[in-house]
Scaffold this active site. Structure first.
Site, PDB file in Angstrom:
ATOM      1  N   ASP A 283     -27.534 -77.237   0.446  1.00 14.53           N
ATOM      2  CA  ASP A 283     -26.471 -76.445  -0.159  1.00 14.53           C
ATOM      3  C   ASP A 283     -25.322 -77.398  -0.500  1.00 14.53           C
ATOM      4  O   ASP A 283     -25.314 -78.567  -0.102  1.00 14.53           O
ATOM      5  CB  ASP A 283     -26.024 -75.325   0.789  1.00 14.53           C
ATOM      6  CG  ASP A 283     -25.471 -74.118   0.028  1.00 14.53           C
ATOM      7  OD1 ASP A 283     -24.954 -74.301  -1.094  1.00 14.53           O
ATOM      8  OD2 ASP A 283     -25.541 -72.996   0.559  1.00 14.53           O
ATOM      9  N   GLU A 488     -18.810 -65.548   0.084  1.00 16.58           N
ATOM     10  CA  GLU A 488     -19.042 -66.338   1.281  1.00 16.58           C
ATOM     11  C   GLU A 488     -18.022 -66.042   2.385  1.00 16.58           C
ATOM     12  O   GLU A 488     -17.766 -64.891   2.727  1.00 16.58           O
ATOM     13  CB  GLU A 488     -19.111 -67.830   0.894  1.00 16.58           C
ATOM     14  CG  GLU A 488     -20.230 -68.066  -0.125  1.00 16.58           C
ATOM     15  CD  GLU A 488     -20.526 -69.524  -0.399  1.00 16.58           C
ATOM     16  OE1 GLU A 488     -20.396 -70.358   0.502  1.00 16.58           O
ATOM     17  OE2 GLU A 488     -20.922 -69.836  -1.545  1.00 16.58           O
TER      18      GLU A 488
END
Length: 605
Positions: A283, A488
């Protein structure tokens, strides 16, 4: 050179190319950098293998398909001018349509698509998304997210199709939509991407990202092997079987071990046991987070991440530091050359399969698909099927839905009634999303006006007071409220309340006139003690640009069919609470959803 000959078998091409590559060229292939630090010269000088557009990272504001293609091709020409001419693979987060691109079709977020239980619909959405990504000259998307969100307090819960792995497994049908259907004579569990009209996909985030303690983003998932296998792993097995090209590693930890450092699961299980042959990608700044504070010992982070089995590192900015550190680690024999070759072999394999060696440069042949009417109609269908009718009429009252199209005067209210950005949520135009009419689409207010009889007066007031509502003799009201866009960690919530003045608007309107409340949220939210005031309640999730799909169902052109793919809690103290738990006591259970029949329109002759 055999690697340039498309008639040669894939393995021959890959091995021929690897045999010609220097260490510098190999490490370049393992490096993915952000568009903002990219130029043709950087790609040429450092042999960069991949470029990423993070959320909101665009050629220019409101960039056209032509702008995107010109930019991507400019970078590609830098890659093609290197000694071996290995093409670049450009990646982007097209997670509910090509959501970075202005005027793209924005589909409902996954939390809504799970409601549909319709894998064929999701496959069509994958195919449409692939065309809209190709319209901007890009061959690779970081989708789908196949997390099994077990706690709605998690800020990424809307990226998850369901709390139930079976629903998530159904939705992996988006992969053949994005990549193409694996041919019957194709090797099992081998990456497959149909060249040109399809894109390489990415199953994420491996593994257990939806099960963290208290739903805290990037936190620890405490779980035994059997639970991991039965809850979080099944969709990965399906994705690999369907030929997914890449898999992204999770920021989260598993039983105290950061996933970006988890050799046993990445190399031992994913690569060696499951025989995944695509490439594994980190990521963004994922390896940086292996130390606390992040990036405090980057050489260590590079060593641990590469050793664990990550093939491509989403750096995304400090690429010289990454290249220097990895080069040093190989030269000192800390990381063996066999590990580098494994990574590069996998990356090249995906590039060959995706057709980049034969067609490295994009053209305008797909540009017309960006935001096409056909795709908007598909998104509108997805909206209709993703809505869940939670309540329809107070006790003893007749149902309010379907709403009459012919009335004297109706009220439309709420912060989400006339706001495309709120309707789409995070990961839209900008990384965090943004309120306002940030791209092209149909708001709920516009959809209502499109749907009612021309004689019906539609009054819009975002947050009316009680006197206004009482004084205008409304036939009924539609109140659209919800959460403001988030992504997020910023979306982690301990309270799961909607944005103010949402509850105030509900009270002011619903105490005085029959009302339907449309909740625009990324997850179930607190609706007690307001439920009693509400005549009809609709969970619309984050429907995207095509708000007309909401009006289609409210006014009875289509019936409500959606069933909850998530448990709707009574209060946050019950969380985490999932179907099958011994303490299961929901406000609305998993699988709940009232249905309505389409209004019968009498033919006139």
């Amino acid at each position: 050179m055999k690697y340039k000959d498309p008639r040669q078998p894939l393995k021959v091409r890959v091995e021929d190319l690897i045999s010609r590559m220097t260490l510098e060229e190999k490490i370049g292939q393992m490096t993915q950098i952000e568009r903002e630090v990219t130029s043709a010269d950087v790609i040429k000088n450092f042999f960069i293998g991949s470029v990423v557009s993070g959320g909101g990272s665009v050629p220019r504001p409101q960039a056209s398909a032509e702008d995107w293609i010109e930019m991507v091709n400019g970078y590609q020409k830098g890659a093609l001018s290197t000694r071996l001419g290995i093409p670049l693979i450009y990646g982007i987060d097209a997670i509910h349509g090509n959501n970075n691109a202005y005027k793209a079709t924005i589909f409902p977020h996954n939390v809504g698509l799970g409601v549909t239980r319709d894998p064929e619909l999701v496959k069509k959405i994958g195919a449409a998304t692939a065309l809209e990504v190709r319209a901007t000259g890009i061959p690779y998307t970081f989708a789908p997210c196949i997390a099994v969100c077990r706690d709605p307090r998690w800020g990424r819960c809307y990226e998850s199709y369901s709390e139930d792995h079976k629903v998530v497994q159904l939705m992996t049908e988006i992969i053949p939509g994005l990549q193409g259907e694996v041919p019957s004579n194709y090797p099992n569990n081998f990456p497959f991407v149909h060249p040109r009209a399809k894109v390489a996909g990415c199953a994420k985030h491996f593994v257990g990202d939806g099960g963290t303690i208290a739903g805290i983003n990037e936190n620890d998932t405490i779980i035994n092997w059997n639970e991991l296998q039965t809850i979080h792993m099944p969709a990965y097995l399906d994705s690999i079987r369907k030929g997914v090209a890449t898999i992204m590693i999770s920021y989260s930890s598993l039983n105290g071990v950061k996933m970006h450092a988890n050799y046993d699961l990445i190399t031992g299980y994913l690569k060696n046991t499951l025989k995944f042959e695509g490439f594994v990608i980190s990521d963004m700044r994922g390896i940086d987070r292996l130390t606390n504070p992040p990036h405090s010992n980057y050489t260590y982070s590079v060593q641990v991440g590469i050793h664990a089995g990550i093939d491509m590192i989403m750096v995304p900015v400090a690429y010289e530091e990454f290249i220097d550190d990895l080069t040093l680690l190989v030269e000192k024999n800390v990381i063996p050359m066999s590990r580098i070759n494994d990574a590069v072999r996998r990356i090249l394999r995906v590039k060959f399969i995706t057709g980049l060696f034969e067609n490295p440069l994009a053209d305008l042949s797909f540009a017309g698909y960006l935001g096409s009417q056909e795709h908007r109609e598909l998104a509108r269908e997805a909206v209709r099927k993703s809505l869940v009718l939670l309540k329809n009429g107070k006790d003893g009252d007749k149902p309010l839905i379907p709403l009459p199209t012919r009335s004297e005067r109706i009220l439309v209210a709420g912060s989400h009634a006339d706001d495309i950005g709120n309707q789409c949520g995070g990961w839209t135009i900008e990384w965090e999303g943004k309120s306002g009419n940030i791209t092209v689409g149909t708001t709920i207010l516009t959809a209502v006006r499109n749907s009612v009889d021309p004689e019906t007066e539609v009054v819009y007031n975002e947050n009316p007071d009680k006197e206004f509502v009482r004084g205008n003799n409304f036939s009924y009201a539609i109140v659209a409220v919800g959460e403001l866009p988030y992504v997020e960690t910023s979306g982690d919530s301990k309270t799961l309340t909607i944005a103010e003045p949402g509850y105030t608007t509900i009270t002011n309107v619903c105490e005085s006139v029959r009302c339907v409340v449309v909740l625009v949220t990324g997850r179930p939210v607190v609706i007690e003690p307001y439920l009693g005031e509400i005549d009809a309640l609709v969970a619309a999730w984050l429907p995207g640009t095509e708000g007309q799909g909401i009006a289609d169902v409210l006014f009875g052109e289509y019936g409500f069919t959606g069933k909850l793919a998530r448990t709707w809690f009574k209060n946050v103290d019950q969380l985490p609470m999932n179907v099958g738990d011994p303490h299961y006591d929901p406000l609305f259970p998993f699988g709940y959803g009232l249905t309505t029949s389409p209004r019968v329109v009498k033919a006139s002759f």
